[in-house]
Design a protein around this motif. Sequence first.
Motif, PDB file in Angstrom:
ATOM      1  N   VAL A  89      45.037  36.942  59.698  1.00 21.52           N
ATOM      2  CA  VAL A  89      46.388  37.163  60.200  1.00 21.52           C
ATOM      3  C   VAL A  89      47.326  37.249  59.007  1.00 21.52           C
ATOM      4  O   VAL A  89      47.331  36.368  58.158  1.00 21.52           O
ATOM      5  CB  VAL A  89      46.828  35.987  61.092  1.00 21.52           C
ATOM      6  N   ARG A  90      48.114  38.317  58.923  1.00 21.77           N
ATOM      7  CA  ARG A  90      49.000  38.462  57.775  1.00 21.77           C
ATOM      8  C   ARG A  90      50.461  38.182  58.134  1.00 21.77           C
ATOM      9  O   ARG A  90      51.200  37.626  57.362  1.00 21.77           O
ATOM     10  CB  ARG A  90      48.871  39.853  57.170  1.00 21.77           C
ATOM     11  N   ALA A  91      50.852  38.586  59.336  1.00 22.12           N
ATOM     12  CA  ALA A  91      52.268  38.450  59.684  1.00 22.12           C
ATOM     13  C   ALA A  91      52.400  38.064  61.152  1.00 22.12           C
ATOM     14  O   ALA A  91      51.427  38.027  61.895  1.00 22.12           O
ATOM     15  CB  ALA A  91      52.998  39.749  59.426  1.00 22.12           C
ATOM     16  N   ARG A  92      53.621  37.744  61.529  1.00 22.59           N
ATOM     17  CA  ARG A  92      53.933  37.355  62.901  1.00 22.59           C
ATOM     18  C   ARG A  92      53.476  38.437  63.906  1.00 22.59           C
ATOM     19  O   ARG A  92      53.043  38.141  65.005  1.00 22.59           O
ATOM     20  CB  ARG A  92      55.450  37.151  62.985  1.00 22.59           C
TER      21      ARG A  92
ATOM     22  N   ILE B 155      46.636  30.103  67.817  1.00 25.55           N
ATOM     23  CA  ILE B 155      47.670  30.466  68.787  1.00 25.55           C
ATOM     24  C   ILE B 155      47.330  29.917  70.173  1.00 25.55           C
ATOM     25  O   ILE B 155      46.159  29.747  70.512  1.00 25.55           O
ATOM     26  CB  ILE B 155      47.857  32.007  68.879  1.00 25.55           C
TER      27      ILE B 155
ATOM     28  N   PRO C 182      41.124  35.069  53.371  1.00 23.43           N
ATOM     29  CA  PRO C 182      41.719  35.455  54.649  1.00 23.43           C
ATOM     30  C   PRO C 182      42.563  34.320  55.228  1.00 23.43           C
ATOM     31  O   PRO C 182      42.110  33.183  55.307  1.00 23.43           O
ATOM     32  CB  PRO C 182      40.508  35.765  55.528  1.00 23.43           C
ATOM     33  N   ARG C 183      43.830  34.631  55.584  1.00 24.66           N
ATOM     34  CA  ARG C 183      44.687  33.665  56.260  1.00 24.66           C
ATOM     35  C   ARG C 183      44.377  33.727  57.746  1.00 24.66           C
ATOM     36  O   ARG C 183      43.909  34.726  58.248  1.00 24.66           O
ATOM     37  CB  ARG C 183      46.167  34.018  56.047  1.00 24.66           C
ATOM     38  N   SER C 184      44.661  32.627  58.451  1.00 20.88           N
ATOM     39  CA  SER C 184      44.406  32.660  59.893  1.00 20.88           C
ATOM     40  C   SER C 184      45.497  31.897  60.630  1.00 20.88           C
ATOM     41  O   SER C 184      46.427  31.386  60.020  1.00 20.88           O
ATOM     42  CB  SER C 184      43.024  32.099  60.197  1.00 20.88           C
ATOM     43  N   ALA C 185      45.379  31.835  61.956  1.00 17.02           N
ATOM     44  CA  ALA C 185      46.376  31.134  62.756  1.00 17.02           C
ATOM     45  C   ALA C 185      45.715  30.570  64.007  1.00 17.02           C
ATOM     46  O   ALA C 185      44.695  31.083  64.452  1.00 17.02           O
ATOM     47  CB  ALA C 185      47.502  32.083  63.156  1.00 17.02           C
TER      48      ALA C 185
ATOM     49  N   PRO D 194      36.740  30.412  53.383  1.00 18.73           N
ATOM     50  CA  PRO D 194      37.275  29.186  52.786  1.00 18.73           C
ATOM     51  C   PRO D 194      37.118  27.899  53.609  1.00 18.73           C
ATOM     52  O   PRO D 194      37.013  26.839  53.020  1.00 18.73           O
ATOM     53  CB  PRO D 194      38.757  29.514  52.578  1.00 18.73           C
TER      54      PRO D 194
ATOM     55  N   VAL E  61      42.530  32.675  65.148  1.00 21.76           N
ATOM     56  CA  VAL E  61      42.413  34.100  64.859  1.00 21.76           C
ATOM     57  C   VAL E  61      42.255  34.301  63.359  1.00 21.76           C
ATOM     58  O   VAL E  61      43.038  33.778  62.571  1.00 21.76           O
ATOM     59  CB  VAL E  61      43.657  34.871  65.349  1.00 21.76           C
ATOM     60  N   LEU E  62      41.234  35.064  62.976  1.00 16.71           N
ATOM     61  CA  LEU E  62      40.951  35.291  61.562  1.00 16.71           C
ATOM     62  C   LEU E  62      41.756  36.473  61.054  1.00 16.71           C
ATOM     63  O   LEU E  62      42.007  37.419  61.793  1.00 16.71           O
ATOM     64  CB  LEU E  62      39.454  35.555  61.393  1.00 16.71           C
TER      65      LEU E  62
ATOM     66  N   HIS F 179      33.599  32.186  62.368  1.00 14.58           N
ATOM     67  CA  HIS F 179      33.730  33.598  62.727  1.00 14.58           C
ATOM     68  C   HIS F 179      32.537  34.377  62.191  1.00 14.58           C
ATOM     69  O   HIS F 179      31.959  35.193  62.891  1.00 14.58           O
ATOM     70  CB  HIS F 179      35.018  34.181  62.141  1.00 14.58           C
TER      71      HIS F 179
ATOM     72  N   LEU G  65      46.027  27.554  54.815  1.00 10.76           N
ATOM     73  CA  LEU G  65      45.601  28.908  55.155  1.00 10.76           C
ATOM     74  C   LEU G  65      46.077  29.330  56.542  1.00 10.76           C
ATOM     75  O   LEU G  65      45.927  30.479  56.932  1.00 10.76           O
ATOM     76  CB  LEU G  65      44.069  29.008  55.107  1.00 10.76           C
ATOM     77  N   LEU G  66      46.668  28.373  57.298  1.00  4.00           N
ATOM     78  CA  LEU G  66      47.105  28.687  58.651  1.00  4.00           C
ATOM     79  C   LEU G  66      48.539  29.210  58.640  1.00  4.00           C
ATOM     80  O   LEU G  66      49.448  28.536  58.157  1.00  4.00           O
ATOM     81  CB  LEU G  66      47.022  27.451  59.551  1.00  4.00           C
ATOM     82  N   LEU G  67      48.719  30.416  59.164  1.00  4.69           N
ATOM     83  CA  LEU G  67      50.052  30.999  59.244  1.00  4.69           C
ATOM     84  C   LEU G  67      50.899  30.210  60.243  1.00  4.69           C
ATOM     85  O   LEU G  67      52.065  29.933  60.013  1.00  4.69           O
ATOM     86  CB  LEU G  67      49.942  32.457  59.685  1.00  4.69           C
ATOM     87  N   LEU G  68      50.304  29.876  61.397  1.00  7.52           N
ATOM     88  CA  LEU G  68      50.956  28.962  62.322  1.00  7.52           C
ATOM     89  C   LEU G  68      49.877  28.263  63.157  1.00  7.52           C
ATOM     90  O   LEU G  68      48.742  28.719  63.226  1.00  7.52           O
ATOM     91  CB  LEU G  68      51.993  29.662  63.211  1.00  7.52           C
TER      92      LEU G  68
ATOM     93  N   GLU H 166      49.785  26.605  66.853  1.00  2.00           N
ATOM     94  CA  GLU H 166      50.469  26.260  68.095  1.00  2.00           C
ATOM     95  C   GLU H 166      49.812  25.094  68.820  1.00  2.00           C
ATOM     96  O   GLU H 166      50.425  24.472  69.675  1.00  2.00           O
ATOM     97  CB  GLU H 166      50.565  27.494  69.007  1.00  2.00           C
TER      98      GLU H 166
ATOM     99  N   VAL I 285      49.981  38.047  65.017  1.00  2.00           N
ATOM    100  CA  VAL I 285      49.833  36.959  65.984  1.00  2.00           C
ATOM    101  C   VAL I 285      50.120  37.467  67.394  1.00  2.00           C
ATOM    102  O   VAL I 285      49.354  37.237  68.328  1.00  2.00           O
ATOM    103  CB  VAL I 285      50.789  35.798  65.638  1.00  2.00           C
TER     104      VAL I 285
END
Lengths: 121, 185
Positions: free
Chosen positions: B141-144, B97, B92-95, A31, B138-139, A38, A100-103, A105, B147
């Motif tokens: 990522v579903r939950a804490r 960190i 795909p969700r990502s984060a 997306p 990070v590609l 990646h 789309l970003l969970l978090l 930092e 992470v």
Amino acid sequence: MTGVADVLSAVCLITGALLSLIAAIGLVRFPDVLSRMHAATKPQVLGLLLILAGIGFRLRTGADITTLLLIAVFQLATAPVAAHMVGRAAYRSELVRRDLLLLDEAAEAADGGRDPAARLG
Amino acid sequence: MSSRAPWRGQLGAVVWLVLIWNLLFGEFTVGNVLGGLAVAALVLVVFPLPAVAFSGRLRPLPLLRFAARFVVDLVSASAQVAWSALRFGREPRSAVIAVPLRVPTDLNLTLTAEALSLVPGSLIVEVDREAGTLYVHVLDVRARADVERARAQVLALEARIVRATGSAEEVRLVQAASTDRGVAR
């Protein structure tokens, strides 16, 4: 012995080509820019290494294998740098799908007065 | 090269450049070695680089362990990203960190960032050199929990690199940190 090397070569070449194809599919399907990087750095690097190994098993001469080794070394050394530069440029110019970003930092650090972008200039 | 004479680093660079020059031609001949020496001298004079501070030493066994683990990670990362690319129905969700490294030297920061960029679904978006912190995308990522696992993986990778290249004090640093975490959990 020659037969074994040829089979190994064929397996490496086909697997490598498949991984490169999947990398291309990922490049189209993911997306946003960061996710796409990646696909551009992971399966493609292993794909190229497998193709180089396949060529090595087929050619089996010292001069060719050293050249293949050089290609592998330079690929491993440069692919992360290229991915990082594109990723960083995308992140700094806000070309990121925040939904789309969970978090994030890096943004939290920026809010807390420790902006990595500002610190680095 | 901080404790050793500066010309040791230069000598290493010359040997490395001559080796690459010969590999490019595919064979070692007197002409190639002389040509390589000329090119190496030119490169070092025209593009002088600051010396890399290397206070540790190379340990063959941990180096081998790092290399073996790197290959395993490379293959599993490729399979993982390939699977994400082919799967239908879900984006795909990502984060992003922040991972503060325990050994914030330039060399360790560079090696960890390089190795990290090549393995499991991770991409460096930002580096804070002063604080020795890597900001990693990070590609998938579903939950804490994902992470925290990703963060632990980065630190484990750093530990493997430090064990292979760091000084005794730096190795103690990563070892102390990993036992601390073990107690905390």
